[in-house]
Design an enzyme around this catalytic site. Structure first.
Site, PDB file in Angstrom:
ATOM      1  N   PHE A  11     -46.885 -28.331 -40.676  1.00 12.56           N
ATOM      2  CA  PHE A  11     -45.656 -27.776 -40.125  1.00 12.56           C
ATOM      3  C   PHE A  11     -44.478 -28.105 -41.018  1.00 12.56           C
ATOM      4  O   PHE A  11     -44.351 -29.234 -41.506  1.00 12.56           O
ATOM      5  CB  PHE A  11     -45.352 -28.386 -38.752  1.00 12.56           C
ATOM      6  CG  PHE A  11     -46.231 -27.916 -37.638  1.00 12.56           C
ATOM      7  CD1 PHE A  11     -45.889 -26.803 -36.887  1.00 12.56           C
ATOM      8  CD2 PHE A  11     -47.399 -28.588 -37.337  1.00 12.56           C
ATOM      9  CE1 PHE A  11     -46.698 -26.365 -35.846  1.00 12.56           C
ATOM     10  CE2 PHE A  11     -48.215 -28.163 -36.301  1.00 12.56           C
ATOM     11  CZ  PHE A  11     -47.867 -27.047 -35.546  1.00 12.56           C
ATOM     12  N   ASP A  12     -43.604 -27.120 -41.179  1.00 11.51           N
ATOM     13  CA  ASP A  12     -42.235 -27.448 -41.509  1.00 11.51           C
ATOM     14  C   ASP A  12     -41.667 -28.133 -40.273  1.00 11.51           C
ATOM     15  O   ASP A  12     -42.085 -27.843 -39.151  1.00 11.51           O
ATOM     16  CB  ASP A  12     -41.455 -26.172 -41.821  1.00 11.51           C
ATOM     17  CG  ASP A  12     -39.965 -26.403 -41.784  1.00 11.51           C
ATOM     18  OD1 ASP A  12     -39.479 -27.206 -42.601  1.00 11.51           O
ATOM     19  OD2 ASP A  12     -39.301 -25.806 -40.929  1.00 11.51           O
ATOM     20  N   CYS A  13     -40.708 -29.022 -40.461  1.00  9.15           N
ATOM     21  CA  CYS A  13     -40.178 -29.765 -39.312  1.00  9.15           C
ATOM     22  C   CYS A  13     -38.886 -29.172 -38.768  1.00  9.15           C
ATOM     23  O   CYS A  13     -38.817 -28.734 -37.617  1.00  9.15           O
ATOM     24  CB  CYS A  13     -39.970 -31.227 -39.697  1.00  9.15           C
ATOM     25  SG  CYS A  13     -39.406 -32.250 -38.310  1.00  9.15           S
ATOM     26  N   THR A  16     -38.463 -25.534 -37.210  1.00  6.59           N
ATOM     27  CA  THR A  16     -39.755 -25.149 -36.640  1.00  6.59           C
ATOM     28  C   THR A  16     -40.097 -26.014 -35.428  1.00  6.59           C
ATOM     29  O   THR A  16     -40.378 -25.507 -34.341  1.00  6.59           O
ATOM     30  CB  THR A  16     -40.863 -25.266 -37.698  1.00  6.59           C
ATOM     31  OG1 THR A  16     -40.496 -24.491 -38.837  1.00  6.59           O
ATOM     32  CG2 THR A  16     -42.199 -24.768 -37.158  1.00  6.59           C
ATOM     33  N   ILE A 174     -47.429 -23.603 -40.864  1.00  7.14           N
ATOM     34  CA  ILE A 174     -46.641 -22.983 -39.797  1.00  7.14           C
ATOM     35  C   ILE A 174     -45.175 -23.326 -40.014  1.00  7.14           C
ATOM     36  O   ILE A 174     -44.823 -24.499 -40.160  1.00  7.14           O
ATOM     37  CB  ILE A 174     -47.111 -23.479 -38.415  1.00  7.14           C
ATOM     38  CG1 ILE A 174     -48.593 -23.136 -38.207  1.00  7.14           C
ATOM     39  CG2 ILE A 174     -46.255 -22.886 -37.302  1.00  7.14           C
ATOM     40  CD1 ILE A 174     -49.196 -23.714 -36.947  1.00  7.14           C
TER      41      ILE A 174
END
Length: 228
Positions: A11-13, A16, A174
């Protein structure tokens, strides 16, 4: 997309998992108002996107310094001189930025099936503060500080894959930002899911315009989890 094929979900944080736009607007709107200037939240986010990308495009500096430059450039754009406290206010506020309502449940659900990773344009200490809100133990946390590079550089994804010791086809990335994440991840042949959290909002928010087709688009993480 066969979601059974992946071993790790990254994941991008910020944007997101964490509602960074609310955090950015809260700090910068108050800061700008302190100088008797009133501009719209959308204008604030557009300036942030422009100045953040400029600061990240040069020689590597910590993200805390990137955010100081953003505040400094906003001051220059709007003809005021930020105080030292104001220069640090954006970075200091990150510890208070909150997850989206669907984030924690989605992470906990996905953690039951996959190893979970973070690939983020952030400093290690700033992410440590954020991690307290996310309530799971990540299998990998890969930051810009570790790599001395910012997305959209492919270097961040290449380093992540190397650290994870997997082949690219086993990683699903994601993210909300087409510019920072989907473009470089797709260029490397990674499978991607775009979390289009701005689909009912005007403008592009806190990221620059970019064009790339993800493998799957969802409006939020709850929708994604319901597909699995």
């Amino acid at each position: 997309m066969n979601l059974e094929n992946f071993e790790i979900v990254s994941f991008d944080c910020y944007g997101t998992l964490i509602d960074w736009e609310s955090g950015i607007i809260t700090v910068l709107k108050n800061l700008i108002a302190n100088h008797q200037i009133n501009i719209s939240p959308q204008q604030i986010l557009e300036m942030f996107a422009k100045f953040e990308s400029e600061a990240e495009a040069g020689e590597y500096i910590k993200y805390r310094e990137v955010l100081k430059q953003v505040v400094e450039k906003i001051g220059k754009e709007l003809n005021f001189q930020p105080t030292e406290s104001e220069l640090n206010s954006l970075a200091n506020s990150i510890k208070n930025w909150q997850p989206f309502p669907d984030t924690i449940t989605a992470l906990q659900t996905l953690k039951q099936k996959y190893r979970i990773a973070i690939i983020s344009n952030i400093d290690d200490d700033l992410f440590t503060d954020t991690a307290k809100h996310l309530q799971i133990e990540f299998d990998f946390v890969i930051t810009a500080q570790q790599i001395k590079s910012y997305k959209p550089s492919q270097k961040n994804f290449k380093t992540a894959i190397k650290k994870m010791e997997i082949t690219p086809e086993k990683l699903l990335h994601i993210a909300q930002s087409i510019y920072h994440d989907i473009v470089p991840a797709k260029a490397m042949g990674l499978s991607t899911i775009w979390v289009n959290r701005r689909q009912e909002k005007e403008g592009l928010g806190a990221t620059l315009p970019a064009s790339e087709k993800p493998d799957l688009e969802v409006p939020d993480l709850k929708t994604l989890v319901d597909l699995i």
